[in-house]
Design an enzyme around this catalytic site. Structure first.
Site, PDB file in Angstrom:
ATOM      1  N   ASP A   5     131.186  61.610  57.849  1.00  0.00           N
ATOM      2  CA  ASP A   5     129.902  62.262  58.065  1.00  0.00           C
ATOM      3  C   ASP A   5     129.350  61.993  59.473  1.00  0.00           C
ATOM      4  O   ASP A   5     129.405  60.850  59.947  1.00  0.00           O
ATOM      5  CB  ASP A   5     128.930  61.680  57.020  1.00  0.00           C
TER       6      ASP A   5
ATOM      7  N   HIS B  53     127.971  72.101  51.617  1.00  0.00           N
ATOM      8  CA  HIS B  53     126.709  71.796  50.930  1.00  0.00           C
ATOM      9  C   HIS B  53     125.504  71.838  51.876  1.00  0.00           C
ATOM     10  O   HIS B  53     124.387  71.616  51.428  1.00  0.00           O
ATOM     11  CB  HIS B  53     126.828  70.408  50.306  1.00  0.00           C
ATOM     12  N   ASP B  54     125.721  72.056  53.166  1.00  0.00           N
ATOM     13  CA  ASP B  54     124.604  72.131  54.117  1.00  0.00           C
ATOM     14  C   ASP B  54     124.267  73.567  54.491  1.00  0.00           C
ATOM     15  O   ASP B  54     123.345  73.792  55.290  1.00  0.00           O
ATOM     16  CB  ASP B  54     124.949  71.373  55.411  1.00  0.00           C
TER      17      ASP B  54
ATOM     18  N   GLU C 105     133.147  65.238  60.660  1.00  0.00           N
ATOM     19  CA  GLU C 105     132.106  66.257  60.797  1.00  0.00           C
ATOM     20  C   GLU C 105     131.626  66.179  62.239  1.00  0.00           C
ATOM     21  O   GLU C 105     131.029  65.194  62.645  1.00  0.00           O
ATOM     22  CB  GLU C 105     130.947  65.988  59.831  1.00  0.00           C
TER      23      GLU C 105
ATOM     24  N   ASP D  21     133.595  60.862  50.995  1.00  0.00           N
ATOM     25  CA  ASP D  21     132.666  61.121  52.089  1.00  0.00           C
ATOM     26  C   ASP D  21     132.220  59.768  52.637  1.00  0.00           C
ATOM     27  O   ASP D  21     131.730  58.916  51.890  1.00  0.00           O
ATOM     28  CB  ASP D  21     131.460  61.907  51.553  1.00  0.00           C
TER      29      ASP D  21
HETATM   30  C1  GLC Z   1     125.816  65.467  57.237  1.00  0.00           C
HETATM   31  C2  GLC Z   1     125.856  65.871  55.782  1.00  0.00           C
HETATM   32  C3  GLC Z   1     124.482  66.217  55.343  1.00  0.00           C
HETATM   33  C4  GLC Z   1     123.600  64.992  55.521  1.00  0.00           C
HETATM   34  C5  GLC Z   1     123.650  64.471  56.951  1.00  0.00           C
HETATM   35  C6  GLC Z   1     123.071  63.091  57.040  1.00  0.00           C
HETATM   36  O1  GLC Z   1     125.442  66.519  58.054  1.00  0.00           O
HETATM   37  O2  GLC Z   1     126.781  66.912  55.596  1.00  0.00           O
HETATM   38  O3  GLC Z   1     124.427  66.668  54.023  1.00  0.00           O
HETATM   39  O4  GLC Z   1     122.287  65.318  55.183  1.00  0.00           O
HETATM   40  O5  GLC Z   1     124.973  64.366  57.421  1.00  0.00           O
HETATM   41  O6  GLC Z   1     123.914  62.166  56.425  1.00  0.00           O
END
Ligand code: GLC
Length: 556
Positions: free
Chosen positions: A199, A325-326, A256, A98
């Site tokens: 991310d 995980h979100d 993402e 990640d």
């Molecule tokens: C992404 C991650 C999340 C995190 C955010 C800030 O959305 O998936 O878990 O809190 O970025 O890094």
């Protein structure tokens, strides 16, 4: 045809904190992942995506990195990582990391230097501005609530943070900063990692001049951020990053990508430029998160996923996911965890897994886990949850209403320990887990489901095997069926005689699937999620609640 290893792959997302603890501190670790590699190989997944494993003060569970080239002490050492990577490779699995490069932790040495003085060489690696009469430089809201700016008394300026106040945003306009990020990525690739999940990548560019948002509060709710999401010019940064780090390597990259729609997607993942291998789009997720009270809307789901399928066929590549995980667990969002837990988990699995794209499984999803239950608000650990709870309290909502909301939507609902067996704490740890063991761990755990041929786990394993066996499931064209049904999600992959049909009843009532132009015969059945009762008339299938079937289509 464009044929890449990651198009044939299935990705398994590991949340290291909650996967497997080997030293009894209640926090998962890298030796724990190593200890479970044989399980992952048995399941049949090809790529492990590790959520952040770098040193971090854990204001956002590792998404606030304080050192990009080391391992979080709670998780182990670099030697543990090297062993894990080698052992995964030995089993034919790849590992992607990640990569959090929109921001760092406020404890990262770059930020410590940056905040020291206005003329520090690292000052412009972050986004510092003067306030407006004692107020923040503009009206931007943090995605995690509250103002997106924090005041720093040392230099009497404000710094931008789109996420928590301990996650200062890097300034991507700064070439020296970008070069440092590129060097760090090359370092990991040279070490042998197979790629990255990147991310928050659509947020790295901010609109020049950082103008006020038209309606910051409202925008935060619908996640539309015109001045810091998918801002024109962002692709130049991606091009440079690809050139400096990925060129000449066969790495997999997954962005993402909040804010990217099917019409923009080709620019990100199109085969001609191939900036990234694939992106994690947010549209089907917003369908639920923007209307959490609404019943599952199968029509809208088909419309959204169908558009992505059509937009990228032959032109790019999709990432397919229902959980991460979100997000809360999919069975709790779209399934029927009370009356049809197993059937709804397996029907939803069948629905998304056989589309065109690379399927992702988030740890525990393959067991059909429902949301972890929380008895009170103190049990939530996530910083974003704390901010939301404070915001709801300030708005006058009752504690019960807040608890209800958080139990449905909080990120901690899917972040708890992986249940391995029915021993104490589900076999996750010999100590006290950082988040409570799942309430269902005695009935829903890996050992039990491995032994049960009808389990959700075995169904996922069968889906993975099926996808591997049938080439048409990799590149075959997606054609929607039953487009107007409010309960049935059905499609075919491929053309003519080379076709597979996927038919899922996404409802707790029986439904009839009607089709013309091809036949679905008992001998063509490839996979089911419950015993098939009867085969009915030639062009109608009678499906039980949450029944899913996969057929090899027979031409008529
Ligand atoms: C992404 C991650 C999340 C995190 C955010 C800030 O959305 O998936 O878990 O809190 O970025 O890094």
């Amino acid at each position: 045809m464009d044929d890449r290893w990651w198009q044939r792959a299935v990705v398994y997302q590991i949340y290291p904190r909650s996967f497997m603890d080997t030293d009894g501190d209640g926090i998962g670790d890298l030796p724990g992942i190593l200890a479970r590699l044989d399980y992952l190989a048995w399941l049949g997944v090809d790529v492990l995506w590790l959520c952040p494993i770098y040193p971090s003060p854990n204001d956002d569970n590792g998404y606030d990195i304080s050192d990009y080239c080391a391992i979080m002490a709670e998780f182990g050492t670099m030697a543990d990582f090297d062993r894990l990577l080698a052992e995964a490779h030995r089993r034919g699995m790849r590992v992607i990391l990640d990569l959090v490069i929109n921001h760092t932790s406020d404890e990262h040495p770059w930020f410590r230097e940056s905040r020291n003085s206005r003329d520090n060489p690292k000052r412009d690696w972050y986004i510092w501005r003067d306030g407006r009469d004692g107020r923040p430089p503009n009206n931007w809201e943090s995605i995690f609530r509250g103002p997106a700016w924090d005041y720093d008394a040392t230099t009497e300026q404000w710094y931008l943070h789109l996420f928590t106040r301990r996650q200062p945003d890097l300034d991507w306009e700064n070439a020296a900063m970008r070069a440092a990020i590129h060097a760090m990525m090359r370092w990991w690739l040279d070490k042998g990692v197979d790629g990255f999940r990147i991310d928050a990548i659509t947020h790295i560019r901010k609109a020049p001049g950082l103008p006020d948002m038209p309606n910051p509060q409202g925008l935060a709710q619908v996640a539309a951020y015109p001045y810091h999401m998918n801002v024109a010019g962002i692709l130049d940064y991606i091009d440079e990053l690809a050139r400096e780090t990925l060129a000449g390597r066969d790495a997999m990259t997954v962005g993402e990508a909040n804010g990217i729609g099917p019409d923009d997607a080709e620019e990100w993942v199109g085969t001609t430029r191939r900036r990234l291998s694939m992106i994690l789009q947010f549209e089907h997720w917003h369908l639920w998160s923007d209307h959490p009270q609404a019943a599952r809307d199968v029509l809208a789901l088909k419309r959204i996923l169908g558009r992505w399928q059509r937009a990228l066929h032959g032109r790019g590549w999709n990432a397919l996911y229902l959980e991460n995980h979100d997000l809360p667990r999919v069975v709790s969002r779209w399934g029927d965890p009370q009356r049809h837990p197993r059937e709804s988990a397996t029907a939803l699995a069948t629905m998304y897994f056989l589309m065109e794209g690379t399927p992702f499984i988030y740890q525990g999803q393959e067991l059909g886990l429902a949301n972890a239950e929380f008895a009170n608000l103190d049990e939530f650990r996530d910083r974003f949850a704390h901010n939301r709870i404070a915001e709801m309290r300030a708005s006058g909502l009752s504690e019960d209403a807040i608890l209800d909301e958080m139990r449905r939507t909080g990120r901690d609902t899917a972040r708890g320990p992986m249940p391995w067996d029915d021993g104490p704490q589900g076999g996750f740890t010999t100590g006290t887990p950082w988040l409570a063991a799942h309430q269902d761990y005695r009935s829903a755990n890996v050992a039990r489901q491995q032994a049960d041929p009808d389990s959700v786990l075995q169904h996922y394993r069968a889906l993975i095997a099926l996808r591997r066996r049938e080439p048409v499931l990799i590149h075959g064209r997606y054609t929607a069926l039953a487009a107007r049904s409010t309960r049935i999600y059905a499609y075919t992959r491929g053309e003519g005689d080379e076709r597979i049909a996927v038919v899922c009843n996404l409802s707790s009532r029986p439904a009839t699937f009607r089709h013309t132009g091809f036949a679905l015969a008992a001998e063509g059945l490839l996979l089911v999620n419950r015993p098939v009762a009867l085969h009915g008339p030639r062009h109608a299938l009678r499906l039980a609640p949450w029944e899913a079937r996969v057929y090899r289509v027979a031409a008529e």
